[in-house]
Design a protein around this motif. Sequence first.
Motif, mmCIF file in Angstrom:
data_model
loop_
_atom_site.group_PDB
_atom_site.id
_atom_site.type_symbol
_atom_site.label_atom_id
_atom_site.label_comp_id
_atom_site.label_asym_id
_atom_site.label_seq_id
_atom_site.Cartn_x
_atom_site.Cartn_y
_atom_site.Cartn_z
ATOM 1 N N THR A 134 0.826 -1.211 0.000
ATOM 2 C CA THR A 134 0.000 0.000 0.000
ATOM 3 C C THR A 134 0.858 1.259 0.000
ATOM 4 O OG1 THR A 134 -1.758 -1.182 1.172
ATOM 5 C CG2 THR A 134 -1.849 1.222 1.202
ATOM 6 N N SER A 194 1.043 4.535 -2.962
ATOM 7 C CA SER A 194 0.903 5.965 -2.704
ATOM 8 C C SER A 194 2.156 6.756 -3.049
ATOM 9 C CB SER A 194 0.551 6.193 -1.227
ATOM 10 O OG SER A 194 1.601 5.755 -0.388
ATOM 11 N N ALA A 250 -5.510 0.517 -1.869
ATOM 12 C CA ALA A 250 -4.918 1.859 -1.944
ATOM 13 C C ALA A 250 -5.991 2.929 -1.783
ATOM 14 C CB ALA A 250 -4.178 2.033 -3.266
ATOM 15 N N LEU A 251 -7.177 2.688 -2.335
ATOM 16 C CA LEU A 251 -8.279 3.627 -2.145
ATOM 17 C C LEU A 251 -8.697 3.671 -0.674
ATOM 18 C CD1 LEU A 251 -10.552 5.512 -3.087
ATOM 19 C CD2 LEU A 251 -11.907 3.462 -3.598
ATOM 20 N N ALA A 263 -6.897 3.127 1.856
ATOM 21 C CA ALA A 263 -5.866 3.837 2.625
ATOM 22 C C ALA A 263 -5.915 5.339 2.367
ATOM 23 C CB ALA A 263 -4.485 3.288 2.265
ATOM 24 N N LYS A 264 -6.231 5.726 1.148
ATOM 25 C CA LYS A 264 -6.268 7.148 0.786
ATOM 26 C C LYS A 264 -7.507 7.827 1.353
ATOM 27 C CE LYS A 264 -6.080 10.223 -3.247
ATOM 28 N NZ LYS A 264 -5.979 10.289 -4.731
ATOM 29 N N ALA A 265 -8.635 7.113 1.370
ATOM 30 C CA ALA A 265 -9.897 7.670 1.861
ATOM 31 C C ALA A 265 -10.458 6.754 2.944
ATOM 32 C CB ALA A 265 -10.887 7.826 0.718
ATOM 33 N N CYS A 317 -14.685 2.475 2.522
ATOM 34 C CA CYS A 317 -13.848 3.666 2.518
ATOM 35 C C CYS A 317 -14.709 4.905 2.748
ATOM 36 C CB CYS A 317 -13.093 3.784 1.185
ATOM 37 S SG CYS A 317 -14.165 3.891 -0.272
ATOM 38 N N HIS A 354 -11.381 11.137 -4.892
ATOM 39 C CA HIS A 354 -10.347 10.270 -4.330
ATOM 40 C C HIS A 354 -9.583 9.487 -5.406
ATOM 41 C CE1 HIS A 354 -12.297 11.234 -0.589
ATOM 42 N NE2 HIS A 354 -13.426 10.722 -1.016
ATOM 43 N N VAL A 408 -5.801 6.640 -7.598
ATOM 44 C CA VAL A 408 -4.991 6.298 -6.422
ATOM 45 C C VAL A 408 -3.556 5.944 -6.797
ATOM 46 C CG1 VAL A 408 -6.962 5.534 -5.064
ATOM 47 C CG2 VAL A 408 -5.720 3.866 -6.459
ATOM 48 N N LEU A 409 -3.338 5.750 -8.091
ATOM 49 C CA LEU A 409 -1.999 5.413 -8.592
ATOM 50 C C LEU A 409 -1.754 6.211 -9.845
ATOM 51 C CD1 LEU A 409 0.449 3.385 -8.183
ATOM 52 C CD2 LEU A 409 -0.693 1.943 -9.856
#
Length: 262
Positions: free
Chosen positions: A80, A84, A182-183, A185-187, A204, A257, A260-261
């Motif tokens: 993860t 990011s 990853a989403l 973790a980001k949101a 999320c 959001h 993510v990558l």
Amino acid sequence: MPPRARARSYDPAKTRTAVIAQLRQVRKAAEGLDATALDAPTRLGDWTVRELIAHLAMAVTSVVRLLERPAPPVREVTVTGWASAVAGHSGPIDEETRALAAGAEPGELLERAEARFAEVAAVAPADRLLAARVGAMRLDDYLVTRCVELVVHADDLAAATGVPVSHDRQALATATRVLADALAAKAPGGSVEVRIPPFAVIQCVEGPRHTRGTPPNVVETDPPTWIRLATGRLTWAEALESGPLTASGDRADLSAHLPVLG
């Protein structure tokens, strides 16, 4: 504060097999490309198909290169964390890709990548630490990121050439799950449920957490569409309009959001 999600685990043996299987799908698609096709543009800035194929080869040969270097002392980055951070290293990646593309033919690069991977990376211990660009990673984690690279850029190759590139099921599942996590973790949060059948379901976005029954905010799509959304190949509006994406609920718009990558 929502509870912290447990890190997803990946079977190292299946991941190694998936890397080779997806690379072979790329080799198969690249075999019939002539000089005109190789010099055609892609959706990746000013990269041509030739440079895109070089990058695909580099995604695999980087494993061997890192294994040939001394192991760093401690693990610094997880899968993860890689997702990011990787966009911040686009400059050096671009330079190395162009140099590689200028030095050998695409078919030779892909053949060499598979051979070297089988010789070195396929037999190295899963917990071996690698000095990756984004920080020290375990080999098994880094191989998971190779699945993401291969799946994402195989789709780029198909888009640029019109030649279908099949996805290995395990590689596609891995890429889908990595980008879904990853989403999350980001949101972080629990107000929206994102479903990407048959491979992933995550929650999320901050807000009221769903605990039972039908979630009030649901996003659902298929793996290829999700991968394009998560990497910026497709916008939220485009996906809604074309049909592979459905979103219901007041909080279900994830456009803020994504991607993510990079």
